[in-house]
Design an enzyme around this catalytic site. Structure first.
Site, PDB file in Angstrom:
ATOM      1  N   ARG A   1       0.815  -1.211   0.000  1.00  0.00           N
ATOM      2  CA  ARG A   1       0.000   0.000   0.000  1.00  0.00           C
ATOM      3  C   ARG A   1       0.852   1.265   0.000  1.00  0.00           C
ATOM      4  NH1 ARG A   1      -2.492  -4.099   1.167  1.00  0.00           N
ATOM      5  NH2 ARG A   1      -4.752  -4.347   0.910  1.00  0.00           N
TER       6      ARG A   1
ATOM      7  N   ASP B   1     -16.173   7.089  11.530  1.00  0.00           N
ATOM      8  CA  ASP B   1     -15.061   6.280  11.050  1.00  0.00           C
ATOM      9  C   ASP B   1     -13.870   7.194  10.792  1.00  0.00           C
ATOM     10  OD1 ASP B   1     -15.139   3.200   9.847  1.00  0.00           O
ATOM     11  OD2 ASP B   1     -13.462   4.402   9.121  1.00  0.00           O
TER      12      ASP B   1
END
Lengths: 287, 208
Positions: free
Chosen positions: A42, A151
């Site tokens: 990533r 979130d």
């Protein structure tokens, strides 16, 4: 900076350690050595996307970027968001049939019941709570209920607001409820009703950042399922402290099936309901 | 009635506190009668790091409310400087069982800071403190744990301290512990629990 297509990027052990420490300080999430491949891949994706050939330059860019956009991108891709509707349904049942009836016993008539779902990921949990209450909790007719989903991942929050899901995500919803609360956009896309989308507030919160969390107070119930397993001991304790302060006295918190508040903080009491074991903030704290 | 959403949500709730949050202001709030005010003062002081360590240490030893103590302990785990660690160790001698257990839990999470102190703790003149030290070793992820436990069962005169160490060796011990475990039976031949615990530890280590 434009990279030649054949440039091979890599993350050294030192880079990995440096990034791991930084990410931990910012989010409370620590990557074990076994996650090295996950993290490296990533990081390299983001280095390519932003045009940096080496980790050091990318890291400096990301750390000192004034608007924090790249840090948020990293958070979005490094966090795990796998979930689905009606996950651990017994806890939803517990909320509707046992917890809320307890909560309203001590609430002044006409006051608001507040539920916080964190991490809300792409919205499956807060929408599941809403559907479950509308269908199975008679108290909805008598009380106002507010559901807030939060979130750290802004991409997930956007998805939650759009409310579009795959067949896999909705597979545990009974067909009658699927028909009632969703619109089928195509063979592989269902969108949750506009009415429900309008009912739930989605906000961005980093549990590890006290500036974010200080604003979250006066909740009756918190759902925090399958998040603390990604935290180390210190971050778990800090999260438990945040939840303690966010709950009203007598408020409840529900964790994932493999998580236990008793191993994190002594401040909560275990409550055994017929449907589930949950944790309660005592009405009054004693020495 | 039903599901509702407030229209004006920009921030979820305005911060309800109205008191000063400079260092001196926060310190004075530690004397407030409302535990919630003290708890928030602790959480804010924690952000001052080492600077707040002494004042939080003092508060920990005097604080009567569990929720405030818990906030202090989390702060100390975060700060983890010598002052904080020394105070946590001091809590092992407290008459307050809650505080003592809470301190043990925090010390278990500070392996690097606690490891250098373990030798002294395991030689403390108070047998209870030595037992707590063995309790801390239980989860102290440190390479010297087995060596320290072997030293305990070879030298500690207190049967309860040795019993605690044997229980732990049954979980973490290796072949290296076997001779010391066998010798322990000779040191306490009249203590049936030691004989039982040593046999169990020997069985587990050799079986595993």
């Amino acid at each position: 900076m434009i990279l030649a297509p054949n440039v091979t990027m890599s993350i050294s052990e030192e880079d990995f350690q440096k990034f791991r420490e930084f990410f931990y300080r910012k989010t409370g999430i620590r990557f074990e050595d076994t996650k090295r491949y996950f993290v490296d891949k990533r990081l390299i994706d983001r280095m390519q996307a932003t045009g940096f050939a080496d980790f050091r330059s990318y890291f400096n860019f990301m750390r000192f970027q004034a608007n924090g956009e790249e840090m948020q991108q990293l958070i979005n891709i490094m966090t795990v968001n796998e979930t689905y509707f009606f996950r651990e349904e017994h806890q939803l049942k517990c909320l509707a049939l046992s917890i809320l009836p307890e909560v309203v016993k001590k609430k002044p008539a006409g006051s608001l019941i507040r539920i916080w779902s964190i991490p809300s990921s792409s919205g499956e949990e807060p929408y599941s709570i809403a559907i479950y209450l509308l269908e199975y909790c008679p108290l909805v007719q008598e009380w106002d209920i507010e559901i807030i989903g939060s979130d750290i991942d802004t991409g997930m929050l956007q998805k939650a607001k759009e409310g579009i899901y795959s067949p896999r995500s909705v597979q545990h919803i009974p067909p009658s409820l699927l028909k009632k609360y969703f619109r089928k956009l195509s063979e592989d896309r269902y969108q949750i009703s506009e009415e429900l989308r309008r009912c739930i507030e989605f906000t961005r919160v980093n549990l590890n950042d006290s500036t974010d969390t200080k604003q979250y107070r006066n909740f009756d119930v918190i759902f925090c399922r399958n998040l603390l397993i990604y935290f180390d001991d210190l971050s778990r304790r800090q999260a438990a402290d945040v939840f303690y302060d966010a709950l009203l006295p007598g408020g409840y918190i529900l964790l994932g099936h493999s998580e236990s508040m008793s191993r994190i903080s002594p401040l909560f009491k275990v409550c055994k309901f017929p449907e589930a074991i949950v944790y309660k903030k005592p009405e009054g704290m004693t020495p | 009635m039903g599901l509702t959403k407030r229209k004006e949500i920009k921030s979820i709730d305005k911060d309800e506190r109205k008191q000063k949050r400079d260092f001196e202001g926060l310190v004075s709030q530690l004397s407030n009668l409302d535990p919630q005010v003290r708890r928030w003062a602790v959480k804010d002081l924690s952000e001052f790091g080492h600077e707040a360590s002494s004042i939080l240490s003092k508060q920990l030893l005097e604080e009567a409310d569990k929720s405030v103590r818990e906030a202090i302990l989390t702060s100390m785990l975060h700060i983890a400087d010598p002052t904080a660690v020394e105070t946590l160790v001091q809590c092992l001698r407290s008459e307050n069982a809650s505080l003592r257990n809470e301190a043990i839990e925090v010390l278990k999470n500070l392996p690097d800071q606690v490891a250098p102190l373990m030798s002294n703790l395991l030689h403390d003149k108070d047998g209870d403190v030595r037992i707590f030290a063995v309790n801390i070793l239980e989860t102290l992820r440190h390479p010297k744990v087995e060596d320290l436990l072997i030293e305990v069962i070879e030298k500690d005169p207190n049967v309860n301290v040795c019993a605690t160490a044997v229980e732990l060796l049954a979980e973490v011990g290796t072949e290296q512990s076997l001779p010391a475990l066998r010798r322990l039976k000779d040191r306490f031949p009249e203590e049936p629990y030691i004989l039982f615990a040593v046999d169990l530890a020997l069985k587990r280590i050799q079986g595993g």
